[in-house]
Design a protein around this motif. Sequence first.
Motif, PDB file in Angstrom:
ATOM      1  N   LEU A 361       0.855  -1.189   0.000  1.00 51.35           N
ATOM      2  CA  LEU A 361       0.000   0.000   0.000  1.00 51.35           C
ATOM      3  C   LEU A 361       0.886   1.231   0.000  1.00 51.35           C
ATOM      4  O   LEU A 361       1.734   1.388   0.883  1.00 51.35           O
ATOM      5  N   ILE A 362       0.715   2.099  -0.983  1.00 49.79           N
ATOM      6  CA  ILE A 362       1.452   3.360  -1.061  1.00 49.79           C
ATOM      7  C   ILE A 362       0.466   4.482  -1.380  1.00 49.79           C
ATOM      8  O   ILE A 362      -0.290   4.396  -2.350  1.00 49.79           O
ATOM      9  N   VAL A 363       0.461   5.509  -0.558  1.00 47.26           N
ATOM     10  CA  VAL A 363      -0.334   6.717  -0.799  1.00 47.26           C
ATOM     11  C   VAL A 363       0.582   7.916  -0.632  1.00 47.26           C
ATOM     12  O   VAL A 363       1.198   8.087   0.419  1.00 47.26           O
ATOM     13  N   ASP A 364       0.701   8.728  -1.671  1.00 46.15           N
ATOM     14  CA  ASP A 364       1.570   9.909  -1.651  1.00 46.15           C
ATOM     15  C   ASP A 364       0.778  11.080  -2.224  1.00 46.15           C
ATOM     16  O   ASP A 364       0.537  11.147  -3.434  1.00 46.15           O
ATOM     17  N   VAL A 365       0.355  11.983  -1.333  1.00 44.91           N
ATOM     18  CA  VAL A 365      -0.492  13.110  -1.720  1.00 44.91           C
ATOM     19  C   VAL A 365       0.137  14.403  -1.216  1.00 44.91           C
ATOM     20  O   VAL A 365       0.657  14.468  -0.095  1.00 44.91           O
ATOM     21  N   SER A 366       0.096  15.453  -2.026  1.00 48.83           N
ATOM     22  CA  SER A 366       0.589  16.770  -1.606  1.00 48.83           C
ATOM     23  C   SER A 366      -0.312  17.842  -2.193  1.00 48.83           C
ATOM     24  O   SER A 366      -1.169  17.575  -3.033  1.00 48.83           O
ATOM     25  N   GLY A 367      -0.106  19.070  -1.742  1.00 47.38           N
ATOM     26  CA  GLY A 367      -0.901  20.176  -2.246  1.00 47.38           C
ATOM     27  C   GLY A 367      -0.676  21.422  -1.434  1.00 47.38           C
ATOM     28  O   GLY A 367       0.296  21.519  -0.669  1.00 47.38           O
ATOM     29  N   ASP A 368      -1.554  22.397  -1.581  1.00 50.08           N
ATOM     30  CA  ASP A 368      -1.479  23.591  -0.747  1.00 50.08           C
ATOM     31  C   ASP A 368      -2.887  24.099  -0.464  1.00 50.08           C
ATOM     32  O   ASP A 368      -3.843  23.791  -1.165  1.00 50.08           O
ATOM     33  N   GLY A 369      -2.971  24.840   0.619  1.00 51.75           N
ATOM     34  CA  GLY A 369      -4.256  25.379   1.038  1.00 51.75           C
ATOM     35  C   GLY A 369      -4.063  26.567   1.950  1.00 51.75           C
ATOM     36  O   GLY A 369      -2.941  26.878   2.371  1.00 51.75           O
ATOM     37  N   THR A 370      -5.159  27.221   2.269  1.00 49.15           N
ATOM     38  CA  THR A 370      -5.147  28.389   3.140  1.00 49.15           C
ATOM     39  C   THR A 370      -5.769  28.024   4.479  1.00 49.15           C
ATOM     40  O   THR A 370      -6.925  27.601   4.527  1.00 49.15           O
ATOM     41  N   LEU A 371      -5.001  28.160   5.544  1.00 48.96           N
ATOM     42  CA  LEU A 371      -5.478  27.799   6.871  1.00 48.96           C
ATOM     43  C   LEU A 371      -6.201  28.985   7.503  1.00 48.96           C
ATOM     44  O   LEU A 371      -5.660  30.094   7.570  1.00 48.96           O
ATOM     45  N   GLY A 372      -7.421  28.749   7.979  1.00 47.17           N
ATOM     46  CA  GLY A 372      -8.202  29.819   8.577  1.00 47.17           C
ATOM     47  C   GLY A 372      -8.392  29.698  10.068  1.00 47.17           C
ATOM     48  O   GLY A 372      -9.023  30.552  10.688  1.00 47.17           O
ATOM     49  N   VAL A 373      -7.851  28.629  10.685  1.00 45.00           N
ATOM     50  CA  VAL A 373      -8.045  28.357  12.105  1.00 45.00           C
ATOM     51  C   VAL A 373      -6.691  28.174  12.768  1.00 45.00           C
ATOM     52  O   VAL A 373      -5.805  27.514  12.221  1.00 45.00           O
ATOM     53  N   ASP A 374      -6.526  28.778  13.933  1.00 44.06           N
ATOM     54  CA  ASP A 374      -5.320  28.564  14.730  1.00 44.06           C
ATOM     55  C   ASP A 374      -5.480  27.231  15.460  1.00 44.06           C
ATOM     56  O   ASP A 374      -6.204  27.130  16.447  1.00 44.06           O
ATOM     57  N   ILE A 375      -4.802  26.189  14.983  1.00 47.17           N
ATOM     58  CA  ILE A 375      -5.003  24.858  15.550  1.00 47.17           C
ATOM     59  C   ILE A 375      -4.428  24.728  16.957  1.00 47.17           C
ATOM     60  O   ILE A 375      -4.728  23.772  17.668  1.00 47.17           O
ATOM     61  N   PHE A 376      -3.570  25.674  17.377  1.00 48.55           N
ATOM     62  CA  PHE A 376      -3.014  25.642  18.721  1.00 48.55           C
ATOM     63  C   PHE A 376      -3.834  26.452  19.712  1.00 48.55           C
ATOM     64  O   PHE A 376      -3.495  26.518  20.888  1.00 48.55           O
ATOM     65  N   ASP A 377      -4.919  27.066  19.258  1.00 46.91           N
ATOM     66  CA  ASP A 377      -5.841  27.771  20.138  1.00 46.91           C
ATOM     67  C   ASP A 377      -6.988  26.822  20.464  1.00 46.91           C
ATOM     68  O   ASP A 377      -7.771  26.455  19.574  1.00 46.91           O
ATOM     69  N   PRO A 378      -7.112  26.362  21.723  1.00 44.22           N
ATOM     70  CA  PRO A 378      -8.150  25.373  22.051  1.00 44.22           C
ATOM     71  C   PRO A 378      -9.553  25.809  21.644  1.00 44.22           C
ATOM     72  O   PRO A 378     -10.346  24.989  21.173  1.00 44.22           O
ATOM     73  N   ALA A 379      -9.868  27.091  21.804  1.00 41.40           N
ATOM     74  CA  ALA A 379     -11.207  27.561  21.464  1.00 41.40           C
ATOM     75  C   ALA A 379     -11.464  27.443  19.960  1.00 41.40           C
ATOM     76  O   ALA A 379     -12.541  27.027  19.534  1.00 41.40           O
ATOM     77  N   GLN A 380     -10.463  27.803  19.143  1.00 43.30           N
ATOM     78  CA  GLN A 380     -10.626  27.690  17.696  1.00 43.30           C
ATOM     79  C   GLN A 380     -10.582  26.241  17.238  1.00 43.30           C
ATOM     80  O   GLN A 380     -11.290  25.854  16.298  1.00 43.30           O
ATOM     81  N   ALA A 381      -9.755  25.423  17.893  1.00 41.87           N
ATOM     82  CA  ALA A 381      -9.647  24.020  17.494  1.00 41.87           C
ATOM     83  C   ALA A 381     -10.956  23.282  17.684  1.00 41.87           C
ATOM     84  O   ALA A 381     -11.263  22.344  16.945  1.00 41.87           O
ATOM     85  N   GLU A 382     -11.770  23.700  18.661  1.00 41.83           N
ATOM     86  CA  GLU A 382     -13.055  23.053  18.894  1.00 41.83           C
ATOM     87  C   GLU A 382     -14.017  23.243  17.727  1.00 41.83           C
ATOM     88  O   GLU A 382     -14.953  22.467  17.558  1.00 41.83           O
ATOM     89  N   THR A 383     -13.810  24.269  16.908  1.00 40.83           N
ATOM     90  CA  THR A 383     -14.712  24.527  15.787  1.00 40.83           C
ATOM     91  C   THR A 383     -14.433  23.615  14.592  1.00 40.83           C
ATOM     92  O   THR A 383     -15.202  23.618  13.626  1.00 40.83           O
ATOM     93  N   LEU A 384     -13.343  22.836  14.618  1.00 41.52           N
ATOM     94  CA  LEU A 384     -12.983  21.996  13.477  1.00 41.52           C
ATOM     95  C   LEU A 384     -14.035  20.930  13.204  1.00 41.52           C
ATOM     96  O   LEU A 384     -14.164  20.450  12.076  1.00 41.52           O
ATOM     97  N   ALA A 385     -14.786  20.525  14.232  1.00 38.98           N
ATOM     98  CA  ALA A 385     -15.824  19.514  14.019  1.00 38.98           C
ATOM     99  C   ALA A 385     -17.018  20.069  13.256  1.00 38.98           C
ATOM    100  O   ALA A 385     -17.795  19.297  12.668  1.00 38.98           O
TER     101      ALA A 385
END
Length: 494
Positions: A361-385
């Motif tokens: 099994l081999i999966v190799d994926v790459s790309g780019d995107g724009t991050l809109g949430v601070d993943i290290f901020d607990p309050a913002q991370a809760e909105t990911l769901a």
Amino acid sequence: MTRSQGLGASALLATLFCSTAVWADITPEEVWQNWTGLAESFGQTVTTIATERQGDTLVVSGIAFAQENHGVTTSISIDEVRLRDMGDGRVEVTMSETVPFKAEGAPEGGKPVNMNATITQTGMSVIASGASDDATYEYSAPALALMMQATGDTENAPIDISVTMAGATGIYHVVGDTSRTGESSFNAQSVAYSFSGQDPANATGFKFDGTVEGLSGTGEFNLPAGVDMENLSAALQAGLRMAGSYGYTSGAGQSTIEGPEGGGFSYTGGAGTLRFAMSSEGLSYGGDAGELSMSMQMAQFPVPVDVKLGQSAFDMKMPVTPGETAQPFGLVVKLVDLEVSEMLWGMFDPGQQLPRDPATLIVDVSGDGTLGVDIFDPAQAETLADQPPGTLNSVSINEVRVSAVGAELTGSGAATFNNDGPMPVPNGAVDLRLVGANALMQKLVAMGLLPEDQMMGAQMMLGLFAVPDGEDALASKIEFKDDGTIFANGQQIK
């Protein structure tokens, strides 16, 4: 008695074992002052009972580090640290052989933590040299050990953990006074570890023992002045950077599980590496390993399970800093040449109709995107769901390969995304090729594992999306247009 205010368990341990080298100053007093200053910069509380000069040695006794972080209090005690002026601009630092460590409390929204540990060292020595703003130290630790007992809450039986390291040596170089950059390297002959636990309520228990041989590693960091390590997002934007690469030559382990559902397993493995990097440019983590052999026998499974793996790898890269600029991401997963024992094959295919070729099994994926949430901020991370963390700009499928029981699927492709509408619209193409599917389905029908009508339905479905491309081979080109339409081999399917 001296005091400064408190941070986290990782910072306490880092200060304990590394900070003397950071401050390779001329006199023992200056080394100790710089050590406590570094602790204060991490927000720790440091107390001492006595500090006195004994000839060429500064003796500091009754040292306690403490900190409270998100409801968990951590403390480390050191009976004595001795800083000896070697008379040539260097300082030798030694400390008590036994260092107690404790953590307890209940983090908000989490389970209670109760951990007691003892760090033991024999003959460890740190030689600091240079100046406070350009310091180098070399350390040697013939034997290091960690003994720990931990419970998640009062209802769970404790888990006993022990880790021992032999023949550790290393060097650490730090430049800077307020802002600091550093490089390090280390080697160790071996590490042995053991995890065990007992649950008297249902007469079950487990034990896992293992060893890792030939450890080595390098690391680097950049620590800007005045950063708050509790606010990791702000620290990264200010220039915090950490990276490390670690390797080993071999590993082995075995486990036993007691009780009616018990069993055991053992494994041996070849050389491998681990990698980690974090900065404002992103977070990356990965590793790879060579050959692995594992044998497992469970009480409720009729035959032993023997597995061999030729190669494995995992790499992940993701952005961590919100912003309007596109940032790269990627994921690589590899499991190459996976084999299982003939005894296990015999349970599912006693007539040996299926090929026994190693699976991959081999999966190799790459790309780019724009991050809109601070993943290290607990309050913002809760909105990911509830919402996506940002927008996807492009994706490249560099390689997809799945091969097993005589069939193989391969693919590659790329697409960009238009995010102006309510849903992202892809524009690109994916090329797929499937070999051996018809032969596999026919064998599954002959074995009674696949009804014939389902096989015919699958063949018809494949015919809608693929075209012949050789003997028992199908190819498909799936194209995504920027107007939302989708084509398979030139035929519009949406």
